[in-house]
Scaffold this motif. Structure first.
Motif, mmCIF file in Angstrom:
data_model
loop_
_atom_site.group_PDB
_atom_site.id
_atom_site.type_symbol
_atom_site.label_atom_id
_atom_site.label_comp_id
_atom_site.label_asym_id
_atom_site.label_seq_id
_atom_site.Cartn_x
_atom_site.Cartn_y
_atom_site.Cartn_z
ATOM 1 N N LEU A 191 4.279 -40.828 68.718
ATOM 2 C CA LEU A 191 5.544 -40.251 69.168
ATOM 3 C C LEU A 191 5.405 -39.510 70.495
ATOM 4 O O LEU A 191 6.163 -39.741 71.440
ATOM 5 N N TYR A 202 12.756 -38.666 70.719
ATOM 6 C CA TYR A 202 12.325 -39.248 69.447
ATOM 7 C C TYR A 202 13.278 -40.368 69.031
ATOM 8 O O TYR A 202 12.896 -41.269 68.289
ATOM 9 N N THR A 206 12.041 -44.559 68.689
ATOM 10 C CA THR A 206 12.101 -45.134 67.339
ATOM 11 C C THR A 206 13.107 -46.272 67.248
ATOM 12 O O THR A 206 13.182 -46.947 66.229
ATOM 13 N N THR A 245 9.021 -41.936 61.275
ATOM 14 C CA THR A 245 9.614 -41.713 62.597
ATOM 15 C C THR A 245 11.074 -42.139 62.627
ATOM 16 O O THR A 245 11.837 -41.704 63.494
#
Length: 276
Positions: A191, A202, A206, A245
């Protein structure tokens, strides 16, 4: 030994979170923050609020600290050398030690100074604590996973578990804590490196696409390093971390990687807290 008094080194997002739980559920006399004297002089007048309420946990300078039953280390990795010096005033022969730093090396550095007998391996995950200025907020306190190192004395894990239970701290005692630590490192490496390189969030890393492929590739690099260190991370572990995630709680907390310009025009990035 029954743990009655804890000291926390690191008065940031994680330290304040767990300090507040201990104070609320056991009592304000059960916990204190310890700072090196110079930092204490700078911050002794700070008026911190935790979820809107004044933080009334005592803070003491290292020069006045006394050995406690449990030492909780909740600093950034860059503060380790100072923390090791500060710890000497509040670590006695029976002081149990737990480190909540990200990564897989902080315990080794602690053991070089204080030994392994009273030290456990651990990882903190799942919290959403944010500390800006003097305002600390959280809705999810997360969980501490910990377990014995190869040379941890018998009974130390149970004593810490008993204290956490009384303090209202969610925890899991792991049979293979090193494996758990490496799986979290795998997610953090994927990440954080990907967010930095792509100047993303984030959320962007993802989502399906190049950023997500880079995230998975970085995780695979961690798998290779773990294997060289004797920890076998599997494809199932990788799939589990990728699934984490994609958790909505991570995506809704997305924000761009803070970027500033240095004097020579090159990009610099401020450090974000690693995802939990």
């Amino acid at each position: 030994m029954r743990i009655e008094k804890a000291a926390i080194i690191g008065k940031g997002a994680v330290g304040l979170l767990y300090g507040s739980l201990i104070a609320s559920n056991i009592g304000p006399d059960a916990v204190e923050f310890v700072m090196d004297d110079q930092r204490f002089r700078r911050h002794s007048d700070d008026k911190i609020r935790i979820n809107g309420d004044p933080c009334e946990i005592r803070t003491v300078p290292a020069s006045e600290a006394q050995p406690v039953d449990l030492l909780i280390l909740a600093i950034k990795a860059t503060g380790m050398e100072t923390a090791l010096r500060t710890m000497k005033s509040c670590v006695g022969p029976e002081t149990r030690i737990i480190s909540l730093l990200n990564g897989i090396t902080s315990e080794e550095r602690i053991a070089e100074v204080f030994g392994w007998d009273n030290l456990v391996l651990s990882v903190a995950q799942g919290m959403d604590a944010v500390y800006i200025g003097t305002e600390h907020t959280y809705t999810h306190p997360g969980q501490i996973r910990f377990g014995a190192a190869s040379h941890t004395d018998e009974g130390v894990v149970d004593e810490i578990a008993d204290f956490f239970a009384r303090a209202g701290i969610d925890f899991v005692v792991e049979d293979d804590i090193r494996h758990r630590m490496w799986t979290k490192l795998m997610m953090n490496v994927g990440l954080n490196q990907t967010c930095m390189v792509y100047e993303g969030t984030y959320g962007t890393v993802t989502a399906e696409g190049e950023q997500n492929r880079s995230l998975v590739a970085a995780m695979r690099e961690t798998m290779a390093v773990a294997r060289a260190e004797g920890v076998e991370l599997t494809e199932a572990d990788l799939s589990q971390m990728v699934a984490l995630t994609e958790n909505p709680s991570i995506r809704t907390a997305c924000r761009p990687w803070p970027r500033t310009e240095s004097t020579n025009g090159r990009a610099r990035w401020k450090n974000l807290p690693a995802p939990s």
